[in-house]
Design a protein around this motif. Structure first.
Motif, PDB file in Angstrom:
ATOM      1  N   LYS A  20       0.861  -1.166   0.000  1.00  0.00           N
ATOM      2  CA  LYS A  20       0.000   0.000   0.000  1.00  0.00           C
ATOM      3  C   LYS A  20       0.906   1.227   0.000  1.00  0.00           C
ATOM      4  O   LYS A  20       1.691   1.431   0.916  1.00  0.00           O
ATOM      5  CB  LYS A  20      -0.881  -0.020   1.263  1.00  0.00           C
ATOM      6  CG  LYS A  20      -2.138   0.787   1.147  1.00  0.00           C
ATOM      7  CD  LYS A  20      -3.161   0.307   2.179  1.00  0.00           C
ATOM      8  CE  LYS A  20      -4.459   1.079   2.027  1.00  0.00           C
ATOM      9  NZ  LYS A  20      -4.451   2.378   2.695  1.00  0.00           N
ATOM     10  N   THR A  21       0.822   2.044  -1.056  1.00  0.00           N
ATOM     11  CA  THR A  21       1.756   3.164  -1.183  1.00  0.00           C
ATOM     12  C   THR A  21       1.053   4.499  -1.033  1.00  0.00           C
ATOM     13  O   THR A  21       1.670   5.545  -1.157  1.00  0.00           O
ATOM     14  CB  THR A  21       2.471   3.120  -2.548  1.00  0.00           C
ATOM     15  OG1 THR A  21       1.475   3.188  -3.568  1.00  0.00           O
ATOM     16  CG2 THR A  21       3.263   1.853  -2.705  1.00  0.00           C
ATOM     17  N   GLY A  22      -0.232   4.500  -0.785  1.00  0.00           N
ATOM     18  CA  GLY A  22      -0.980   5.738  -0.594  1.00  0.00           C
ATOM     19  C   GLY A  22      -2.327   5.399  -0.009  1.00  0.00           C
ATOM     20  O   GLY A  22      -2.593   4.245   0.309  1.00  0.00           O
ATOM     21  N   LEU A  23      -3.184   6.414   0.111  1.00  0.00           N
ATOM     22  CA  LEU A  23      -4.488   6.218   0.710  1.00  0.00           C
ATOM     23  C   LEU A  23      -5.271   5.130  -0.028  1.00  0.00           C
ATOM     24  O   LEU A  23      -5.887   4.271   0.584  1.00  0.00           O
ATOM     25  CB  LEU A  23      -5.258   7.541   0.677  1.00  0.00           C
ATOM     26  CG  LEU A  23      -5.934   7.944   1.982  1.00  0.00           C
ATOM     27  CD1 LEU A  23      -4.996   7.839   3.167  1.00  0.00           C
ATOM     28  CD2 LEU A  23      -6.490   9.353   1.857  1.00  0.00           C
ATOM     29  N   SER A  24      -5.257   5.192  -1.358  1.00  0.00           N
ATOM     30  CA  SER A  24      -6.033   4.211  -2.123  1.00  0.00           C
ATOM     31  C   SER A  24      -5.209   3.624  -3.243  1.00  0.00           C
ATOM     32  O   SER A  24      -5.708   3.276  -4.298  1.00  0.00           O
ATOM     33  CB  SER A  24      -7.305   4.865  -2.681  1.00  0.00           C
ATOM     34  OG  SER A  24      -6.939   5.925  -3.526  1.00  0.00           O
ATOM     35  N   ARG A  25      -3.891   3.545  -3.008  1.00  0.00           N
ATOM     36  CA  ARG A  25      -3.002   3.000  -4.031  1.00  0.00           C
ATOM     37  C   ARG A  25      -2.381   1.701  -3.557  1.00  0.00           C
ATOM     38  O   ARG A  25      -1.862   1.621  -2.449  1.00  0.00           O
ATOM     39  CB  ARG A  25      -1.871   3.987  -4.322  1.00  0.00           C
ATOM     40  CG  ARG A  25      -2.161   4.932  -5.475  1.00  0.00           C
ATOM     41  CD  ARG A  25      -0.977   5.838  -5.713  1.00  0.00           C
ATOM     42  NE  ARG A  25       0.300   5.107  -5.773  1.00  0.00           N
ATOM     43  CZ  ARG A  25       0.670   4.329  -6.787  1.00  0.00           C
ATOM     44  NH1 ARG A  25      -0.086   4.173  -7.815  1.00  0.00           N
ATOM     45  NH2 ARG A  25       1.829   3.723  -6.768  1.00  0.00           N
ATOM     46  N   ILE A  26      -2.441   0.711  -4.422  1.00  0.00           N
ATOM     47  CA  ILE A  26      -1.809  -0.560  -4.086  1.00  0.00           C
ATOM     48  C   ILE A  26      -0.938  -0.987  -5.252  1.00  0.00           C
ATOM     49  O   ILE A  26      -1.353  -0.919  -6.411  1.00  0.00           O
ATOM     50  CB  ILE A  26      -2.871  -1.645  -3.789  1.00  0.00           C
ATOM     51  CG1 ILE A  26      -3.636  -1.278  -2.507  1.00  0.00           C
ATOM     52  CG2 ILE A  26      -2.221  -3.013  -3.641  1.00  0.00           C
ATOM     53  CD1 ILE A  26      -4.802  -2.192  -2.221  1.00  0.00           C
ATOM     54  N   ARG A  62       2.117   6.978 -10.118  1.00  0.00           N
ATOM     55  CA  ARG A  62       1.421   7.485  -8.934  1.00  0.00           C
ATOM     56  C   ARG A  62      -0.066   7.741  -9.172  1.00  0.00           C
ATOM     57  O   ARG A  62      -0.813   7.978  -8.244  1.00  0.00           O
ATOM     58  CB  ARG A  62       2.066   8.788  -8.472  1.00  0.00           C
ATOM     59  CG  ARG A  62       3.370   8.564  -7.753  1.00  0.00           C
ATOM     60  CD  ARG A  62       4.143   9.868  -7.589  1.00  0.00           C
ATOM     61  NE  ARG A  62       5.585   9.626  -7.623  1.00  0.00           N
ATOM     62  CZ  ARG A  62       6.278   9.161  -6.602  1.00  0.00           C
ATOM     63  NH1 ARG A  62       5.686   8.906  -5.476  1.00  0.00           N
ATOM     64  NH2 ARG A  62       7.570   8.962  -6.702  1.00  0.00           N
ATOM     65  N   LYS A  63      -0.484   7.756 -10.420  1.00  0.00           N
ATOM     66  CA  LYS A  63      -1.897   8.036 -10.699  1.00  0.00           C
ATOM     67  C   LYS A  63      -2.742   6.761 -10.693  1.00  0.00           C
ATOM     68  O   LYS A  63      -3.940   6.831 -10.519  1.00  0.00           O
ATOM     69  CB  LYS A  63      -2.037   8.734 -12.055  1.00  0.00           C
ATOM     70  CG  LYS A  63      -1.467  10.154 -12.028  1.00  0.00           C
ATOM     71  CD  LYS A  63      -1.768  10.906 -13.292  1.00  0.00           C
ATOM     72  CE  LYS A  63      -1.011  10.375 -14.484  1.00  0.00           C
ATOM     73  NZ  LYS A  63       0.362  10.850 -14.614  1.00  0.00           N
ATOM     74  N   ALA A  64      -2.098   5.632 -10.872  1.00  0.00           N
ATOM     75  CA  ALA A  64      -2.862   4.384 -10.935  1.00  0.00           C
ATOM     76  C   ALA A  64      -3.270   3.932  -9.535  1.00  0.00           C
ATOM     77  O   ALA A  64      -2.484   4.015  -8.597  1.00  0.00           O
ATOM     78  CB  ALA A  64      -2.022   3.305 -11.601  1.00  0.00           C
ATOM     79  N   GLU A  65      -4.500   3.475  -9.392  1.00  0.00           N
ATOM     80  CA  GLU A  65      -4.939   2.979  -8.083  1.00  0.00           C
ATOM     81  C   GLU A  65      -4.365   1.607  -7.801  1.00  0.00           C
ATOM     82  O   GLU A  65      -4.134   1.229  -6.659  1.00  0.00           O
ATOM     83  CB  GLU A  65      -6.470   2.913  -8.025  1.00  0.00           C
ATOM     84  CG  GLU A  65      -7.104   4.277  -7.864  1.00  0.00           C
ATOM     85  CD  GLU A  65      -8.571   4.179  -7.517  1.00  0.00           C
ATOM     86  OE1 GLU A  65      -9.084   3.061  -7.399  1.00  0.00           O
ATOM     87  OE2 GLU A  65      -9.186   5.239  -7.377  1.00  0.00           O
ATOM     88  N   LEU A  66      -4.174   0.857  -8.875  1.00  0.00           N
ATOM     89  CA  LEU A  66      -3.625  -0.493  -8.730  1.00  0.00           C
ATOM     90  C   LEU A  66      -2.608  -0.719  -9.833  1.00  0.00           C
ATOM     91  O   LEU A  66      -2.891  -0.478 -11.007  1.00  0.00           O
ATOM     92  CB  LEU A  66      -4.746  -1.539  -8.833  1.00  0.00           C
ATOM     93  CG  LEU A  66      -4.291  -2.996  -8.855  1.00  0.00           C
ATOM     94  CD1 LEU A  66      -3.703  -3.394  -7.508  1.00  0.00           C
ATOM     95  CD2 LEU A  66      -5.445  -3.917  -9.201  1.00  0.00           C
TER      96      LEU A  66
END
Ligand SMILES: [Zn+2]
Length: 73
Positions: A20-26, A62-66
């Motif tokens: 998990k690299t951000g609030l809603s990023r994996i 960094r823009k991709a959620e997954l």
């Protein structure tokens, strides 16, 4: 190498792990070498693997959620 939780011997395996690299990023890294405890199931990353993962995560989109990356590209 011994497990830092239970002290049992660690086994070297290759597996896929999510980070998990951000609030809603994996970011999922596939085929990465890790040590797994045969007794309690704890995962341990070797220092060189961890260093490479950090670089891969820093270079990920960094823009991709997954995002799915291959460890051995
Ligand atoms: Zn253990």
């Amino acid at each position: 190498m011994k497990c830092h939780v239970c002290g049992a011997e660690l086994k070297r395996i290759v597996t896929d792990m999510p980070f998990k690299t951000g609030l809603s990023r994996i970011v999922i890294i596939k085929q990465m070498p890790v040590f797994q405890c045969e007794h309690c199931g704890e995962y341990v990353l070797a220092d060189d693997v961890m260093g490479r993962i950090e670089i891969m995560l820093a270079q990920a989109d960094r823009k991709a959620e997954l995002e799915i990356l291959q460890y051995a590209a």
